[in-house]
Scaffold this active site. Sequence first.
Site, PDB file in Angstrom:
ATOM      1  N   LYS A  65      47.029  11.112   0.364  1.00  0.00           N
ATOM      2  CA  LYS A  65      46.195  10.633   1.479  1.00  0.00           C
ATOM      3  C   LYS A  65      44.756  10.377   1.033  1.00  0.00           C
ATOM      4  CE  LYS A  65      49.030  13.140   4.888  1.00  0.00           C
ATOM      5  NZ  LYS A  65      49.535  12.132   5.849  1.00  0.00           N
TER       6      LYS A  65
ATOM      7  N   LYS B  98      45.925   6.192  16.911  1.00  0.00           N
ATOM      8  CA  LYS B  98      45.131   6.929  17.901  1.00  0.00           C
ATOM      9  C   LYS B  98      43.658   6.527  17.813  1.00  0.00           C
ATOM     10  CE  LYS B  98      48.502  10.536  17.290  1.00  0.00           C
ATOM     11  NZ  LYS B  98      48.891  11.702  16.463  1.00  0.00           N
TER      12      LYS B  98
ATOM     13  N   LYS C 107      43.631  14.745   8.957  1.00  0.00           N
ATOM     14  CA  LYS C 107      45.077  14.727   8.704  1.00  0.00           C
ATOM     15  C   LYS C 107      45.379  15.842   7.713  1.00  0.00           C
ATOM     16  CE  LYS C 107      44.483  10.363   7.124  1.00  0.00           C
ATOM     17  NZ  LYS C 107      45.432   9.527   7.824  1.00  0.00           N
ATOM     18  N   ARG C 108      46.669  16.123   7.454  1.00  0.00           N
ATOM     19  CA  ARG C 108      46.980  17.104   6.421  1.00  0.00           C
ATOM     20  C   ARG C 108      46.309  16.724   5.107  1.00  0.00           C
ATOM     21  NH1 ARG C 108      50.892  21.295   7.666  1.00  0.00           N
ATOM     22  NH2 ARG C 108      50.722  21.781   5.457  1.00  0.00           N
TER      23      ARG C 108
ATOM     24  N   THR D 159      50.162   7.895  12.123  1.00  0.00           N
ATOM     25  CA  THR D 159      50.059   7.693  13.576  1.00  0.00           C
ATOM     26  C   THR D 159      48.634   7.974  14.033  1.00  0.00           C
ATOM     27  OG1 THR D 159      50.978   9.923  13.787  1.00  0.00           O
ATOM     28  CG2 THR D 159      52.450   8.077  14.233  1.00  0.00           C
TER      29      THR D 159
END
Length: 824
Positions: free
Chosen positions: A565, A671, A559-560, A667
């Site tokens: 995060k 996945k 992810k970024r 999201t």
Amino acid sequence: MEVSDQSSRPEHDFKCQGTLLQAIHRHVVTTLGNDVFPPRKETYYKGLAYAVRDRLMERWVMAQRDFYDQKAKRVYYLSMEYLPGRFLMNYITNLELEQEVEAAIKDMPFTLQALEEEEWDAGLGNGGLGRLASCFMDSMATLKIPGYGYGLRYDYGIFFQKIVNGYQVEKSDNWIRNGFPWEIKRTGFLYDVNFYGRSQAYIDSVGETRYRWVDTQQVHAMACDIMIPGYGTKHVNNMRLWESVSDEAFSLTHFNDGDYTGAMQAKVREESITKVLYPSDEKAEGRELRLKQQYFMVAATLHDIFRRFKKKHGQEFQKLPDQVAIQLNDTHPSIAVAEFMRRLLDEEMVGWDQAWEIAVKTFAYTNHTVLPEALETWPVELLGRLLPRHLEIIYEINHRFLEMLRQDFPHRPDLQNKLSIIKEGPTRLVRMAHLAIIGSHAVNGVAELHSRIIRESLFRDFNTIYPDRLTNVTNGITPRRWLRQANPELSQLISQAIGDAWIADLDQLKRLIPLADDAAFQQQWIAVKRIKKQQLSAYIQRKLKFSPNPDALFDVQVKRIHEYKRQLLTIMHGIALYRRLLINPQLDMVPRTIILAGKAAPAYHLAKNIIKLANAVAEQINNNPICQGKLSMAFLPNYCISQAEKVIPGADLSEQISTAGMEASGTGNMKFALNGALTIGTLDGANVEIMEEVGAENIFIFGLTSEEVEQWREGGLYNPRWYVERDEELRGVLQMISSDTFCPGQPGLFEPIRASLLERGDYYMVIADFRAYLDRQQEVAETYRNTGEWARRSILNTANMGKFSSDRAIREYARNIWDVEPLR
Ligand code: 26W
């Protein structure tokens, strides 16, 4: 694609003739000017692309006719970002052309997979928000909702990330260098977009004061269309991306003066509006060019919307909300509220009250983040200079809004300052979120927890004055790309077991639940996961020149790169495992490969420092013989959609470990779980709902709750040193980061990271969650030893992902926000 009146429409036969192979050959020769022999990969990719596109074009024309004939209400999705990734397999999947394509290229010296790799990703977005927009495009088409995606056709998408000596280096992403066969450029179809100038008042023929925007500078917007096919339907939607172009008329005055260079400069200036995507996510960019991009997209789009509406309904603007829904993807296109008002007031001569009522009924706004630095504001001075008439309109909206507050909430004078669109201060600012909320009938968050935080904290006072406006629509992902296309092996296994209805109805996956305990099915499930891990391992070999053992636990965070995060936690866990091996090289541990990937915003220095740390730790681990067969680590360069399609199906463990309350939804989490990975995660964003769906016993939850994070921050209760003093392993890990263990000869290289944790209060509470995270990871490893139990949980994760289909999300938008129905 526009259609003229049905009554005068003659019958045409525009069906594609001949076999697919003939069509490929024809395009190789006549479109591309090449010979079919010897076959070249690049030309065959393009030949195939054009041949597939031809077949879609037929359906598209028919779909546009349907729209026109049915007078259906249309949905306009306005987004500054899209991340569609590659198109070839998407079109082939949705047209169900796989077998025909395989047959056509069976005598070629390359596979369909090899042709697919020729396509460069369309990376016209930063991350989650852009990919969500693309999943929504797929679902709108599949559900036969007359939806249009509007955005910008950047010449350069999100930068290409190289890792040089462990550091991120940005390269420009010239994604259209080799052409882009999927777009249709409407070169003859240009709109003027105005900037600067001034607002001029005048008295109209009936004695009313009216305004016009004069002395402007103009640029031109050209439409570039991309077809969006639905799955299992012949329905095809359109995505229209605007490109800024100049024409001769624009430069004429300069040319007439003989000022050739001046004219060329003007052309360059004009074309630069859609030159490049701003690569910062979650941090508002205060630059004039960014506001220009936003208004450019909005002005061209509203021009299109009004033209289409007026063609059918003339001046009957009271019908507009029954014909048009406009969804704002975050505040980035929220200047649309003012532009919409300007069109009605100044160009269509509608009165204020009626115009405002129409606007609010037409607009809706989705919020995607609570991070304060991401909330957009524009200096009044800048907005007033670039868009003087819009600033006037915003002032008037605000004036009427504040007046309403005074009337309706006389006991709450505090609301005036808090909710005003204009934020007073040394530089006065326009708060775009306030404009979007006041100008919309619905405002939604993207997961239950996020929407609650919006209602109770971020937009709490708006929730008081508009009690029904703030709602939730939990995000979703398209199962076509993220399972059927990315994981054909698992798709096939699932379809063998329960049929293939799940592709368009993801709740069908529930029928896998009884198979979770079936030992034979578990074996097949494990075998598929192993294939995907082997493929991923081979990919890592190509990129990084080492191949992780497919029997190891693949522990993935992609992810970024962002402090909230908490990639740092993943890296610190890697260091802790490494340290345990250094202390005891004989340690019996579950073999693990930690895989990281993600881009950092070019100006986000701490995030770049985290990338360097990840690479430095990986290098040590991978080169130390004591880690052989036990621990390895990979940082994959240039995370993008096509890479995600390779990485996600090969993961055993999905890391979703943001500080609780900070990830709006996520999201990627969906996945991974859809592809049978188990999640280790915090109670944040959509993780909460994933836990509800799969059951708390089938997910590894740890860490502070969002309430605790908030209380600790507000009370100033949190002191990271308290934890450091009590945790020997944590001290050891921090010591390795601060010393030159991972940066021999460059002591202090990771000082910014150490300081953020220990000197600057550890805002993201990495230290607070460290121990709980490590304990959970230990439990993960122990569970992984039991292959059958792991497979059982993995099957249950996939089986319970139905809710997270973007089809479900789009149905909710359609019913609760847009009030539209699928086409007949
Ligand atoms: C103005 C600069 C800027 C650019 C992009 C600020 C904020 C953004 C986006 C809102 C960042 C983003 O992509 N947010 C993500 O949106 C996803 C889709 O809703 C969510 O799943 C992610 O949690 C959220 O971080």
